[in-house]
Design a protein around this motif. Structure first.
Motif, PDB file in Angstrom:
ATOM      1  N   SER A 195       0.819  -1.217   0.000  1.00 11.68           N
ATOM      2  CA  SER A 195       0.000   0.000   0.000  1.00 11.68           C
ATOM      3  C   SER A 195       0.850   1.264   0.000  1.00 11.68           C
ATOM      4  O   SER A 195       0.388   2.332  -0.413  1.00 11.68           O
ATOM      5  CB  SER A 195      -0.940  -0.005   1.212  1.00 11.68           C
ATOM      6  N   VAL A 198       1.498   2.142  -4.009  1.00 10.43           N
ATOM      7  CA  VAL A 198       0.505   2.251  -5.079  1.00 10.43           C
ATOM      8  C   VAL A 198       0.290   3.674  -5.578  1.00 10.43           C
ATOM      9  O   VAL A 198      -0.192   3.874  -6.708  1.00 10.43           O
ATOM     10  CB  VAL A 198      -0.851   1.652  -4.624  1.00 10.43           C
ATOM     11  N   PHE A 219      -1.385  -8.009  -6.480  1.00  8.50           N
ATOM     12  CA  PHE A 219      -2.129  -6.879  -5.927  1.00  8.50           C
ATOM     13  C   PHE A 219      -3.454  -7.356  -5.326  1.00  8.50           C
ATOM     14  O   PHE A 219      -3.877  -6.881  -4.269  1.00  8.50           O
ATOM     15  CB  PHE A 219      -2.385  -5.821  -7.004  1.00  8.50           C
ATOM     16  N   PRO A 227      -2.243  -0.052  -9.826  1.00 12.78           N
ATOM     17  CA  PRO A 227      -1.968   1.391  -9.847  1.00 12.78           C
ATOM     18  C   PRO A 227      -2.652   2.073 -11.032  1.00 12.78           C
ATOM     19  O   PRO A 227      -2.605   1.575 -12.159  1.00 12.78           O
ATOM     20  CB  PRO A 227      -0.444   1.450  -9.975  1.00 12.78           C
TER      21      PRO A 227
END
Length: 316
Positions: A195, A198, A219, A227
């Protein structure tokens, strides 16, 4: 004895070349342009080969042509024949000493930065008059080139086991890591959570690649979306320039950044994302002496690569 209809003199090599181009381009216009002939000539040749075979090879539509089951089957055979003819021409040239040998190798990101250049350097030191042609592309496009005989082998990431068409041989293992420029704000940070990354710009491989699918799964396992600020690219030169000039993050084979002073790998584990780097060749098509010489050097260089294990066909 009656000759088989494909050997009665009507079928020409140009017909096989046209079928290969039609399946690859997906339209008569595209095939004609690729072969530098007019559209009527391409259309006439297609009608000829369909008449010879007695079946419809392509469904015609407003956006192009789509191979029928007959078209798919005949394309496979046409490419095999063209590959054998290309191989025969190179082999005769080598035996005659005309070109002193040529081998054509396809490559993508993994293996292209260390393994292949080192193998070519060793080969040229021993056989300076042997020509090596390197072609870059996506794994999928290179497989088409291999099947058509336009390249002798593929060096890069192995994404599937051997099958009835190709033999894949692992040369060494390589991990995937997150790479940034050496002066990146994250370079000295102790990143623990995905996190934290991103919101930075990312450079991702194309959606058609296995690595992209693995990253999407990675992810997802962390309950994060992909992203939004991203560039999709598989060209190493473009990726490197963007990394050096921006705050972008890229997932790349670990060996690419190892000896590049302007890049650094983040201490963030991407397990289980990793891969075997190796060699893909066409099953049932004999390699030329020049291609065999390059394969020998690839194996030699790979014994000194980090992550090396005993080479083995991925059919195991």
């Amino acid at each position: 004895m009656e000759l088989p209809r494909l050997l009665d003199g009507r079928l020409k090599i140009r017909h096989l070349i046209l079928v290969d181009a039609l399946t690859k381009q997906g339209s008569v216009v595209g095939a004609a342009a690729a072969l530098h002939v007019t559209q009527p000539v391409a259309t006439r040749s297609l009608h000829e080969v369909e008449e010879i075979l007695g079946v419809t090879l392509y469904e015609r539509g407003p956006r192009g042509v789509t191979p029928t089951v007959f078209g798919e089957a005949f394309t496979e055979h046409a490419r095999a024949v063209l590959a054998q003819l290309a191989q025969a021409g190179r082999h005769v040239d080598e035996l005659a000493g005309a070109s002193r040998g040529t081998t054509v190798v396809g490559t993508h990101l993994a293996g292209s930065n260390m393994l292949l250049p080192a193998a070519i350097a060793q080969l040229k030191a021993k056989r300076p008059l042997l020509t090596v042609v390197v072609r870059e592309g996506t794994p999928e496009s290179l497989l088409v080139e291999l099947e058509a005989g336009r390249i002798d082998m593929i060096v890069g990431r192995l994404t599937a086991p051997s099958n009835e068409s190709v033999t894949r041989t692992s040369l060494y293992k390589e991990s995937i890591c997150l790479v940034v420029r050496a002066e990146h704000p994250l370079a000295a940070a102790n990143v623990r959570e995905l996190s934290e990354l991103v919101d930075y710009p990312w450079i991702l491989p194309g959606v058609e690649t296995v690595l992209r699918r693995e990253l999407e799964q990675f992810f997802s396992r962390h309950s994060l979306p992909m992203p939004e600020n991203r560039v999709e690219c598989t060209s190493f030169l473009t990726v490197r320039h963007l990394l050096v000039e921006t705050d972008a993050i890229a997932a790349m084979p670990s060996l690419i950044s190892r000896d590049d002073l302007r890049l650094t790998a983040l201490p963030f584990a991407l397990e289980p994302v990793g891969h075997s780097v190796g060699l893909t060749v066409s099953k049932g098509r004999r390699l030329s002496p020049s291609a065999i010489a390059l394969v020998d050097e690839l194996r030699s260089v790979s014994t000194h690569m980090p992550g090396k294990r005993e080479s083995a066909s991925l059919s195991e």
